[in-house]
Each structure stands twice: as C-alpha cells, then as structure tokens.
Scaffold this active site. Structure first.
Site, short mmCIF file in Angstrom:
data_model
loop_
_atom_site.label_atom_id
_atom_site.label_comp_id
_atom_site.label_asym_id
_atom_site.label_seq_id
_atom_site.Cartn_x
_atom_site.Cartn_y
_atom_site.Cartn_z
N GLY A 112 -24.03 5.26 -21.04
CA GLY A 112 -24.99 4.94 -19.99
C GLY A 112 -26.14 5.93 -20.04
CG LEU B 294 -31.60 8.06 -11.99
CD1 LEU B 294 -31.73 8.06 -10.48
CD2 LEU B 294 -32.80 8.77 -12.60
CG HIS C 258 -30.67 -3.36 0.24
ND1 HIS C 258 -31.75 -3.74 1.00
CD2 HIS C 258 -30.91 -2.09 -0.13
CE1 HIS C 258 -32.59 -2.73 1.08
NE2 HIS C 258 -32.11 -1.72 0.39
CB SER D 198 -38.36 -0.45 -1.05
OG SER D 198 -38.05 0.79 -0.45
NE ARG E 268 -30.19 0.84 1.75
CZ ARG E 268 -30.41 1.30 0.53
NH1 ARG E 268 -29.42 1.33 -0.36
NH2 ARG E 268 -31.60 1.74 0.19
NE ARG F 2 -26.43 3.75 -2.73
CZ ARG F 2 -27.73 3.44 -2.56
NH1 ARG F 2 -28.54 4.33 -2.02
NH2 ARG F 2 -28.19 2.27 -2.93
#
Lengths: 247, 637
Positions: B40, B43, B266, B284, B330, B435
């Site tokens: 991967g 990030l 989300h 977003s 969320r 999260r």
C-alpha cells in the site's frame, strides 16, 4: 439513451491494434463516461467477449488514474474535467463517440485504453521533492509564507499526474507535468535549497524518457483537468536556466 | 489465544516516551541487512516506506495502482487534525484525545489514541517541511477550520484537496528514497497472500496485474497499509479498486480481525442516481462549517427549495443538537438524515436526500469567500448533478465511507502474526466505533511517519536476517494455493458477472448491515450472504485468462473475499448486542433515539479468529479500560 462507441482495441503492447464499434443502450444522463464504459463491459462479458480495459480508480477526478482520449480530446470535450467526472449529458443522443488511449512515446500502451505512465514516476524520483527526513522538521509556523504564495504553490500542486498534457501536446511533451512540480517547490521556501538542481535533473529525466519539448502550443493547458497554467512552463525554463548556469 | 495489547505501564502522558526509551534498537550498520515489505502506498504506506528507507532499512513498496501517487488517501478532502492550538481556542493534546475517545463512543484504546494526539503536531511540521501548501492567513501563518465532533478549530487543510496534498508530500518523500536506492516500488501488484515461516510473516505473494505472473517476495517483516473495506457495500465513497483482499488473506492465515461491524456512513455524499452507478461521491464534511442541513416540515413537500419559507423548514441537526448543530459527529448526522427520509421528509426524485444549504453563508460572506473555501467541491457537485449550489441547496445522503474495524494490532501495530504489522485504516486501533472528521489522515501519517519506524526495531532486533529465500516450501505452497483459486474462478464460466454479485452483496449489506441493524435483519443477512457465496462459485463469469491484463479477474478475487468479509461483519454486528457510534442496533436505543451502549457486556474489542470458510469464527475479547476518561453517554446537545 443510446450511443455508438468506437473504441481502440489492442491486445498487448506488440499488437498493432484497431478500432471496434459497439452499441451501448440504457445510458442515463447522470452516468459518468466511465460508467457508460462499465455498462458496455458488462454486455461484453456476458456475451463472452473480452471487455475494454481502461484504468480508473477514485472516480471523482482526483487520483489521476483515468486517462483516455474522447473524440480526439484528452479526458473529453469538457474543460477542467476528468473522464471519470464527465457526464453523459454532455453527449447528444445517438452520437458516435471515439475512444482512444493516451498516445505518446513516453506512454506505451499496455492493453486497449491502458497505458504505462511509469515515466512520470522516474521523473519524480529525479528530484521532485524537498529533502527532509521524518522528525527533523521545525515547528510549522516557524516559517511564514504569504498567503498569495501558498495559493500560487497550491495552484501548481493541484496537478493530478494523469498525463493529459502529454496526450494533448503535438510534441508529446511532459513539460506541464514537470513544470507544475518544479514551480510548486521553487515558490515555497522549503524547496529553495535544491531548486536549481531539481529543475535540471527533472528536465533531463523527461528528455531521457522520450517526451518531446515544449513549443508553446498550449494544448496542455486546454486539456488539463485541473487547469494548470502554462505559466508554470515559463517558470520551469527560468529555473532550468538558473540551475544549469549555477551548477 | 490471549490478546495482549502490550500497552506500556505508567501514566498516559508518559507511555509513548517511556516505550521509546525501553524498546530494542537496530544499529545503523545492521539496518541495511533487513528487508521490509510495505503493502500500500497511501498515507500510511508511503510515509512508512519513506521513513523506513530514511532510517536505512531496505524497503519494497507495493501498490495495485499504476503509480504510488494514486492511493485512495488522495481523495480525502477536508483536512487533518492536530492539537497545535494555533488558534488559542483552548485546544490541547488532552482535548484532541478526549474528543477522539468520545467521538469513538468509548470503544477505542486510550493509550493508542493519546499517542495519536501527541504525535499530531509533528505531522503538520513534517508536511509543511516537505512543501505541502496548506491554507494560510494573510500574515503567513497556517489557517484552521472546524470539523465535526469538536468545539475548537484544529483542522489544517489545503483547499478541498488535503488528502491529495498530504499524499503527494509522502509520495515525494517516497520518491526521494527511490532516488537514493533505499526503496524499490512495485506498482500494479496485488498482494494475494502473506507467507509464514515458523509462525512469523516472512514475505508476500502478489499477482502482477499486467502480466498475470504470480510473484514471490521474502522479507524480515511485512507492513500492511492497504486501507479499509467500505467497497463491501459496492456503492461507497471509496475508489472502485479499494479492496480488503490483502487484509482478508492475512486473516485467513491467522491474523485476528477486530470490530468488523464498525463502519462509518458519511453524512454528506451525493445521493444515488441509478443502477449503473459505480460509486458515491463525498462532499467534504467541511461544508458543514457553512452549510445548514434541512428538510421541509411537511411530508412530501414538493415545492422547489427556494420557495419553501423559513417557517416551513426543519433544520433538524440544529434542532436536535443545539450545542454542535450542523457539526454533530458523522454517525449522529447520518442517522438523523436517514430518520428524516425514512419518515417521509426526504427530498429529491427518490425522497432519499436532504438539503445542505449555503444561502445564509453566501448572504453573510459573499460568493467569493464561499468559492475560495469550497470552490472545487461546488464545481464537482455542479458537474455531477447539473445543479449549481450557489443557486439552490445541495442534496446529500449518507454513504459508506470508512471502516473503523480492521486487523487487530497491539500498541506496536503488530497483528497477531509476529512480523506482520497493520497501519492506518487497515488496522482497528484508534477510532473506536466512529471516526471523527479529519482524523483518518492524522492516523495514517502518525502510523507511517512516527509509530511503525520506531516500533518495528523492537521486533527486528530479536529476529535477525537469516537469508530466507523465496525457494522455501512456504512460498511454493502459497503460490500453488493462489493458482488453484485463480483457475477455479476462471473455470466457473457461469452466467452472472462479478459486478452482478458485488451489486447484490452491496444491497444486502446496505439494507441489513448498514446504518441501522437489528437481530432479524442480521440473521437474514448471514444466510443471504452464504447463499450468495454458494451461487458465486457456481455462476460467476470472469472471462479472459490469468496471463494477461484482466480487470474482471482482479475484481473476481476481491469480490470472493468481500462476500466472506460481509458475513463476518454481519456476525460481529449480531454479536454486539448494543449500539455504539456507527453501529446502531435498533433494539438498543435511548428514549430519544440515541445509541445505547452496554458497557457491562461490550466495553471490549471483538477480535475474530478464522476457523474455516464454513465454520463459525472464534471470538476473542480485549477488554477496554478507561482510566483517564469516565465512561459516559455521548451528548452533543
């Protein structure tokens, strides 16, 4: 809605390739161009024919994976829009749409619409970075950067590395891609110590990869889905000159 | 198996520094003798590969994309949290830690989350030093915005492309190591197995996606940074190739899978438009800084939104959660939107969307400020829907976005397989049952830049290089297994495409293991998925051959794994007889419809051990202790 899709079929890098035409039905205006190709592929798979291979991933215009030439234009007829964002409402019902891979010496075809863009990776490895090891950075607000400089750097940093600039350029030049990175890092203080060396190395690597040179056609800017300006290329040339003369 | 998270002793504030001073190190001259595989290049993966290369380890980094720069982290829009307190609004490491634990509804490990908050500031420093063009104020300082679940402004951002800019920062660090020769990149490779020798992870087997060749790589340690599994729902905000295969194959080799049912839906995504749709696009969460969420007060009110007067609108988030308003977390915001639509107040052609309205913000701040803040998001929305958010409110609906569950890891990020680590979204460790926005980027980078480069030496020091080659029997065995699976997939030659099955799986998951779950639905989901699995191996039509570029074959392997994973998610959701965060069991709610936890029985991580595809997996519980924050019912009112 119904379309005729005239698409480039090429089994492998050695195959000469040819166009095939398919009819796609049941397209809705909200569909993206790639979803229309998904629909075509579903039909082909069920008929036992081999689907049209194409690259895509995020499907929201940011990863830079998709890249095809639609009716002669990289990413299609709409400005500032990737193929995955392009909606079918932009095409007249019943139209014949021609789909080809990005064509350039630096981007050999792998299969159908899929090309190898590893050359970009090698250009990035030739200095497309600011050298800083993890853990050695000072506090982020130590170095003040004027807002307009940060914004300008961001305009260049927005490049998604899709390669549309190369596909659109009559010379197959990667100048817009290279210059966007050179510009971002030469504008910011963090990239300054290596700016000359970076510009020279990246440009030389671009040449080695078989990309052509820029002769100011500006097709790249018109095709760029992120509207990266050719001002970047002008800056890259200055950076290159400064770098070449100071080393 | 007894799960030991190996959390350092001592006060919370000193655990990480104490851990760092007590672990074993590998001396610089010996580091180059070790080979580490990073799977991967998002990030977590790119940051880890770059940093391990800087330290002197030999690193190979793998990704399925054609370039490491395309990993799905690139799609993150809104921002990254850090407890810098540049705004002087009362932020601190403790407050970020507290918000994250509370946001996760008390189902994350205190020690891991505290470390994350502690490292957050250094991440921003690192990114800025790489040339990440974060948004700035006129004076040249970094700018911040607010995100859900917090009452401070601690989110750093680069327009609506923060993930892209952070990833390109990592990528540049990674390419620098490629330049120095410390890291080798292997793109267009899909990891299909982890190879174990003497109980330790000693390599991987991949399929070369261009040639179809099955390739073997031996190493001293393997780091998985392969992201989450939201595409189990077919329609999600994830990239279409995102998959769980690498993690799932590790699970089948003995790595425990933790909290698989903790998924995040989300709240601000574009509603679905048709069956040909391949993904759902995220808008977003930062939009909720200035956008107000509402539905008409009257059921089935078909008037255009601008013709509905204020008095006929229900700003339901502001009404229900006055303290956080449109910036409620969320899970809470998503459920509130679902509830409004389920009760008949939804808008748009399908009735499954709610308005996100910028009229008030545009009036207050002007077009230009709004364009500067959200220009690219507005343009994206306009292109997709043909509606201009400057003129009429956006229509949004929740969509699967992130998975808090993942491979179980201890404090050092090691899975239950020695030498196998999991980073970022691929592990389960930091976000509990929900999260908070702008925390995924923070976790990926914390794990990649700072955690794994430190913790891995403790393992490597005890497990010195022994010259193991890929000619070892374990590699041959693994390759044989993969070849067998590939030929069975190609051999079925049925009548339904891989997409048909994936679509059907997604439908089951969304309806029965989605935003609200109950015992009946989950029990049905398990048997539906089992039946789907049986049908898959009888009726799937893949086409083509292995020895070529073959997307259909790639997807076929992934969907086979998703079907098995979907069943585990349903089992986990059924076992967890409580509501917490994104896991909402309809049987367990407060009188006003909020998630009702059961801390007596479920204050634990549920980690599942594979026992065979047709067998019930074994459940292991890691009990969570809250020594620093008292367990309480979450309130955003």
């Amino acid at each position: 809605m119904k379309y005729q899709i005239k698409v480039w079929r090429q089994k492998n890098p050695d195959d000469t390739g040819k166009f095939e035409t398919y009819t796609v039905e049941d397209v809705i205006p909200e569909m993206s161009f790639l979803e229309m190709l998904d629909l075509l592929n579903e039909q082909l798979i069920k008929r036992g024919e081999s689907p049209v291979e194409f690259d895509s991933d995020c499907r929201e215009g940011i990863c830079g994976t998709c890249g095809i030439v639609i009716d002669g234009m990289a990413h299609g007829p709409k400005r500032a829009c990737t193929a995955c964002e392009l909606r079918m409402r932009n095409f007249d019902e019943g139209a014949t749409i021609t789909v080809e891979p990005f064509r350039a010496r630096g981007f050999p075809v792998i299969k159908d619409l899929v090309v190898d863009r590893c050359a970009f990776e090698r250009i990035m490895a030739a200095g497309g970075y600011a050298s800083v090891n993890t853990g050695s950075a000072p506090d982020a607000n130590t170095m003040l950067i004027p807002k307009y400089i940060a914004e300008k750097a961001m305009d260049s940093a927005a490049c998604i590395g899709c390669g549309a600039c190369v596909a659109a350029c009559p010379n197959g030049s990667a100048s817009l891609f290279v210059s966007a990175k050179v510009t971002q890092l030469s504008l910011l203080p963090q990239g300054t110590p290596e700016r000359g060396r970076r510009a020279v190395r990246m440009v030389e690597q671009m040449d080695r990869e078989g990309f052509g040179n820029c002769s100011n056609h500006a097709e790249c800017e018109a095709a760029c889905p992120k509207s990266i300006s050719i001002e970047n290329i002008a800056r890259m040339r200055r950076e290159y000159m400064k770098g070449a003369l100071s080393d | 198996m007894k799960l030991d998270a190996k959390i350092p002793t001592g006060p919370l504030e000193t655990k990480w520094s104490r851990y760092l001073s007590e672990i074993k190190l590998v001396n610089p001259a010996n580091k180059r003798k070790y080979e580490i595989l990073v799977v991967g290049s998002g990030l977590g993966g790119a940051a880890a590969a770059a940093t391990l290369g800087e330290l002197g380890y030999r690193v190979k980094c793998f990704c399925y994309q054609d370039s490491a720069r395309r990993a799905h982290s690139i799609s993150a829009q809104g921002g990254i949290n850090a407890a810098k307190n540049y705004q002087n609004d009362g932020d601190s490491v403790y407050r970020l830690f507290f918000d994250t634990i509370k946001g996760g509804d008390f189902r994350a490990r205190e020690a891991n989350v505290y470390r994350l908050a502690e490292l957050s500031g250094a991440i921003i420093d690192q990114c800025v030093a790489q040339g990440v063009p974060f948004a700035r104020e006129y004076g040249g300082q970094l700018a911040n915005r607010s995100f859900g679940g917090a009452q401070v402004s601690r989110t750093f951002y680069a327009r609506g492309q923060t993930g892209q800019q952070l990833l390109l920062g990592c990528y540049s660090a990674l390419m620098r190591q490629v330049d120095t020769g410390m890291v080798s990149l292997f793109s267009r490779r899909e990891m299909l197995d982890v190879v174990m020798v003497d109980g330790r992870a000693r390599g991987i087997v991949c399929r070369n996606l261009v040639t179809g060749e099955i390739e073997k790589y031996a190493a001293d340690a393997v780091c998985l940074a392969t992201g989450g599994y939201s595409t189990v729902y077919f329609l999600s905000t994830n990239a279409v190739n995102c998959n769980a295969t690498a993690a799932w194959r590790c699970y089948k080799k003995g790595a425990l899978f933790a909290n698989p049912c903790f998924t995040q839906i989300h709240p601000t995504c574009l509603p679905q438009a048709g069956e040909g749709q391949s993904k759902l696009t995220l808008m977003s969460e930062s939009l909720r800084n200035d956008g107000r969420v509402w539905v008409p007060k009257a059921k089935g009110d078909k008037r255009p939104p601008r013709e509905i007067p204020e008095s006929d609108r229900d700003y339901f988030l502001e009404r229900k959660y006055p303290a956080f308003g449109n910036l409620a977390p969320r899970d809470i915001s998503s459920r509130a939107a679902k509830e409004a639509c389920d009760n008949g107040y939804g808008v748009g052609p399908t009735g499954f969307s709610v308005y996100l309205d910028f009229a008030e913000a545009i009036e207050r701040l002007g077009d230009n400020v709004i364009r500067e803040r959200y220009g690219n998001l507005f343009a994206m929305y306009h292109e997709i829907t043909d509606e201009d958010p400057f003129k009429q409110p956006m229509r949004i609906y929740p969509a699967p976005h992130y998975t808090m569950g993942g491979l179980w890891v201890d404090y050092s990020l090691m899975t239950t397989i020695p030498g196998l680590y999991a980073l970022g979204e691929a592990n389960f460790s930091d976000h509990g049952a929900n999260r908070l926005g702008a925390s995924a980027l923070m976790q990926g980078l914390a794990d990649g830049y700072f955690v794994i480069p430190a913790t891995i030496s403790d393992y490597l020091a005890d497990n010195r290089p022994d010259g193991l080659g890929t000619d070892h029997d374990a590699f041959t065995e693994s390759v044989n297994g993969i070849n067998e699976q590939v030929s069975s997939l190609l051999g079925v030659n049925g009548s339904k495409s891989v997409r048909d099955f994936h679509w059907e799986l997604g439908r089951i998951m969304w309806e029965k293991v989605g935003m609200a779950r109950n015992e009946k639905g989950l029990t049905e989901a398990i048997s539906d998925i089992q039946a789907l699995r049986e049908d898959y191996w009888k009726n799937v039509k893949v086409g083509g051959s292995n020895e070529e570029f073959n997307k259909s074959l790639e997807f076929a392997g992934r969907v086979a794994d998703f079907i098995e994973l979907g069943e585990l998610m349903a089992r986990d959701a059924l076992d967890r007889a409580e509501s917490c965060g994104g896991h909402f069991r309809e049987e367990y709610q407060t009188s006003d419809g909020e998630a009702l936890r059961n801390d007596e029985e479920f204050c634990n991580v549920s980690a599942w051990e594979f026992k065979g595809v047709d067998k019930y997996p074994e459940l292991h519980r890691e009990f969570l202790e809250f020594e620093n924050i008292g367990l309480s019912q979450r309130s955003y009112k």
